[in-house]
Design a protein around this motif. Structure first.
Motif, PDB file in Angstrom:
ATOM      1  N   PRO A  85     -11.758  53.009  45.992  1.00 54.15           N
ATOM      2  CA  PRO A  85     -11.250  53.551  47.262  1.00 54.15           C
ATOM      3  C   PRO A  85      -9.896  52.953  47.636  1.00 54.15           C
ATOM      4  N   GLY A  86      -8.995  53.810  48.076  1.00 52.53           N
ATOM      5  CA  GLY A  86      -7.683  53.362  48.526  1.00 52.53           C
ATOM      6  C   GLY A  86      -6.695  53.071  47.427  1.00 52.53           C
ATOM      7  N   HIS A  87      -7.049  53.352  46.169  1.00 56.34           N
ATOM      8  CA  HIS A  87      -6.179  53.002  45.039  1.00 56.34           C
ATOM      9  C   HIS A  87      -5.318  54.168  44.549  1.00 56.34           C
ATOM     10  N   TYR A  88      -5.487  55.333  45.163  1.00 59.87           N
ATOM     11  CA  TYR A  88      -4.673  56.498  44.774  1.00 59.87           C
ATOM     12  C   TYR A  88      -3.698  56.828  45.887  1.00 59.87           C
ATOM     13  N   TYR A  89      -2.411  57.016  45.496  1.00 58.41           N
ATOM     14  CA  TYR A  89      -1.371  57.381  46.458  1.00 58.41           C
ATOM     15  C   TYR A  89      -0.636  58.591  45.895  1.00 58.41           C
ATOM     16  N   GLY A  90      -0.768  59.710  46.585  1.00 54.74           N
ATOM     17  CA  GLY A  90      -0.112  60.928  46.136  1.00 54.74           C
ATOM     18  C   GLY A  90       1.017  61.334  47.062  1.00 54.74           C
ATOM     19  N   ILE A  91       2.164  61.684  46.487  1.00 49.78           N
ATOM     20  CA  ILE A  91       3.281  62.166  47.291  1.00 49.78           C
ATOM     21  C   ILE A  91       3.716  63.541  46.776  1.00 49.78           C
ATOM     22  N   GLY A 142     -15.800  66.476  47.989  1.00 47.62           N
ATOM     23  CA  GLY A 142     -16.495  65.365  48.641  1.00 47.62           C
ATOM     24  C   GLY A 142     -15.887  64.005  48.381  1.00 47.62           C
ATOM     25  N   LEU A 143     -14.545  63.935  48.369  1.00 46.49           N
ATOM     26  CA  LEU A 143     -13.860  62.697  48.009  1.00 46.49           C
ATOM     27  C   LEU A 143     -13.383  61.884  49.216  1.00 46.49           C
ATOM     28  N   GLN A 144     -13.821  62.232  50.390  1.00 47.75           N
ATOM     29  CA  GLN A 144     -13.355  61.524  51.592  1.00 47.75           C
ATOM     30  C   GLN A 144     -13.630  60.013  51.539  1.00 47.75           C
ATOM     31  N   PRO A 145     -14.768  59.559  50.999  1.00 45.18           N
ATOM     32  CA  PRO A 145     -15.020  58.109  50.955  1.00 45.18           C
ATOM     33  C   PRO A 145     -14.021  57.334  50.098  1.00 45.18           C
ATOM     34  N   LYS A 146     -13.282  58.012  49.245  1.00 41.55           N
ATOM     35  CA  LYS A 146     -12.322  57.339  48.375  1.00 41.55           C
ATOM     36  C   LYS A 146     -11.007  57.001  49.089  1.00 41.55           C
ATOM     37  N   LEU A 147     -10.818  57.523  50.278  1.00 37.96           N
ATOM     38  CA  LEU A 147      -9.670  57.194  51.134  1.00 37.96           C
ATOM     39  C   LEU A 147      -8.322  57.233  50.395  1.00 37.96           C
ATOM     40  N   PRO A 148      -8.004  58.348  49.753  1.00 36.92           N
ATOM     41  CA  PRO A 148      -6.692  58.429  49.111  1.00 36.92           C
ATOM     42  C   PRO A 148      -5.584  58.572  50.145  1.00 36.92           C
ATOM     43  N   TYR A 149      -4.390  58.141  49.780  1.00 39.49           N
ATOM     44  CA  TYR A 149      -3.202  58.332  50.620  1.00 39.49           C
ATOM     45  C   TYR A 149      -2.463  59.578  50.130  1.00 39.49           C
ATOM     46  N   LEU A 150      -2.130  60.459  51.051  1.00 36.25           N
ATOM     47  CA  LEU A 150      -1.371  61.667  50.727  1.00 36.25           C
ATOM     48  C   LEU A 150      -0.207  61.765  51.689  1.00 36.25           C
ATOM     49  N   THR A 151       1.013  61.781  51.157  1.00 37.64           N
ATOM     50  CA  THR A 151       2.206  61.677  52.005  1.00 37.64           C
ATOM     51  C   THR A 151       3.297  62.641  51.553  1.00 37.64           C
ATOM     52  N   VAL A 152       3.966  63.270  52.523  1.00 35.90           N
ATOM     53  CA  VAL A 152       5.139  64.092  52.233  1.00 35.90           C
ATOM     54  C   VAL A 152       6.322  63.174  51.955  1.00 35.90           C
ATOM     55  N   ALA A 153       7.092  63.512  50.925  1.00 29.84           N
ATOM     56  CA  ALA A 153       8.299  62.746  50.593  1.00 29.84           C
ATOM     57  C   ALA A 153       9.484  63.697  50.502  1.00 29.84           C
ATOM     58  N   ASP A 154      10.661  63.228  50.901  1.00 29.31           N
ATOM     59  CA  ASP A 154      11.848  64.080  50.797  1.00 29.31           C
ATOM     60  C   ASP A 154      12.856  63.527  49.793  1.00 29.31           C
ATOM     61  N   ASN A 155      12.457  62.475  49.063  1.00 27.32           N
ATOM     62  CA  ASN A 155      13.300  61.956  47.984  1.00 27.32           C
ATOM     63  C   ASN A 155      12.421  61.099  47.073  1.00 27.32           C
ATOM     64  N   LEU A 156      13.042  60.510  46.053  1.00 28.16           N
ATOM     65  CA  LEU A 156      12.295  59.665  45.119  1.00 28.16           C
ATOM     66  C   LEU A 156      12.817  58.231  45.138  1.00 28.16           C
ATOM     67  N   THR A 157      13.144  57.740  46.334  1.00 31.28           N
ATOM     68  CA  THR A 157      13.554  56.345  46.472  1.00 31.28           C
ATOM     69  C   THR A 157      12.360  55.421  46.636  1.00 31.28           C
ATOM     70  N   PHE A 158      11.213  55.973  47.047  1.00 22.30           N
ATOM     71  CA  PHE A 158       9.990  55.182  47.255  1.00 22.30           C
ATOM     72  C   PHE A 158      10.220  54.042  48.239  1.00 22.30           C
ATOM     73  N   ASP A 159      11.147  54.225  49.171  1.00 23.67           N
ATOM     74  CA  ASP A 159      11.525  53.117  50.063  1.00 23.67           C
ATOM     75  C   ASP A 159      10.410  52.712  51.020  1.00 23.67           C
ATOM     76  N   PHE A 160       9.395  53.547  51.186  1.00 23.12           N
ATOM     77  CA  PHE A 160       8.286  53.235  52.091  1.00 23.12           C
ATOM     78  C   PHE A 160       7.119  52.565  51.365  1.00 23.12           C
ATOM     79  N   LEU A 161       7.291  52.286  50.068  1.00 22.86           N
ATOM     80  CA  LEU A 161       6.226  51.693  49.270  1.00 22.86           C
ATOM     81  C   LEU A 161       6.576  50.254  48.892  1.00 22.86           C
ATOM     82  N   PRO A 162       5.558  49.393  48.713  1.00 25.71           N
ATOM     83  CA  PRO A 162       5.813  47.970  48.434  1.00 25.71           C
ATOM     84  C   PRO A 162       6.214  47.697  46.993  1.00 25.71           C
ATOM     85  N   ASP A 163       6.832  46.542  46.784  1.00 22.87           N
ATOM     86  CA  ASP A 163       7.255  46.123  45.452  1.00 22.87           C
ATOM     87  C   ASP A 163       6.049  45.868  44.546  1.00 22.87           C
TER      88      ASP A 163
END
Length: 278
Positions: A119-125, A143-164
């Motif tokens: 859970p929480g290990h998938y991040y989709g943009i 039925g994947l709600q318990p896996k708590l994936p992150y799904l986010t709109v992105a407008d570029n590929l700088t990944f500036d909102f993601l950690p190192d």
């Protein structure tokens, strides 16, 4: 992949005429795409993200499966997703890994990755809000709600909102096949920051061994050495994945790692993968 196919220039008029004669039923769809392309290129001049977001919105209005390259067939959508998943699992994707999927679409493969990972290990943009709404419907359907994936709109590929150094695996399927070179370079300039030492970034692309070209502003064909050289420019090592070529898919695949990865880093990554495996 046949050499004649790899040498074709799909933007050439002769190729288009021959293709139309062989596939007359596909001509109306191509005419529609051409008309859409003409309008959107004027509207979004110099803004490829805006252009392709509009393309995705147009396709998603017809079919979420069509918008991510599966045609209107759910069967094909399922088959392509399974092929992507099987390949990454064979190459070491473990439940404990953290994964970033660029261009996650409506979770054609993402639903399988989410189910496989902790859970929480998938991040989709994705650049398309329309397709991310469809992705949420996919989560509910499977039925994947318990896996708590992150799904986010992105407008570029700088990944500036993601950690190192956060992701073990970064994945982009049928993204660079729709991207001009400056978009790919933006990704290469930034993906190394979010990729863990010993991690890898897999992406597919439409390969040509002839002249690099594009069809409309939607489909781009690159030589392998162009992308390998671009990766090296940004301190990344790129490997052409020969074993992907045996898969029944029209695109080729390259794997990117940190160029400075040492044997010790690889050994550590292998130990971590084994520890994470069920």
């Amino acid at each position: 992949m046949g050499s004649s196919r790899l040498s074709r220039n799909r933007k050439a008029l002769l190729h288009k005429v021959r293709y139309a004669l062989r596939h007359p039923g596909r001509v109306p769809a191509y005419v529609r795409r051409s008309a859409r392309d003409a309008v959107l290129r004027v509207k979004f001049r110099g803004n490829h993200v805006g252009y392709y977001r509009a393309v995705m919105a147009s396709d998603a209005a017809r079919s979420a499966e069509a918008a991510v390259g599966g045609g209107p067939s759910v069967k094909r959508w399922t088959w392509i997703g399974q092929m992507q998943f099987d390949y990454l699992v064979e190459h070491g994707l473990a439940p404990g890994h953290r994964m970033l999927e660029i261009g996650c679409g409506n979770l054609r493969a993402g639903r399988l990755f989410i189910d496989h990972l902790e859970p929480g290990h998938y991040y989709g943009i994705d650049i398309s809000p329309d397709i991310l709404i469809a992705a949420k419907h996919t989560l509910v359907r499977y039925g994947l709600q318990p896996k708590l994936p992150y799904l986010t709109v992105a407008d570029n590929l700088t990944f500036d909102f993601l950690p190192d150094a956060h992701f073990d695996v970064v994945h982009a399927h049928s993204v660079f096949s729709h991207s001009p070179l400056h978009v790919i370079e933006e990704c290469f300039a930034n993906v190394g920051r979010v990729l863990k030492p010993g991690g890898f970034f897999d992406f597919t692309f439409d390969r040509t061994e002839g002249e690099e070209h594009q069809v409309l502003h939607e489909d781009f064909y690159y030589r392998t050495e162009t992308l390998v050289g671009l990766a090296a420019k940004h301190g990344l090592a790129a490997t052409f994945m020969e074993d992907w070529e045996s898969r029944p898919h029209g695109q080729s695949k390259i794997r990117i790692t940190h160029a400075e990865v040492t044997a010790e880093d690889r050994a550590t990554a292998d130990v971590r993968a084994k520890a994470d495996a069920p």
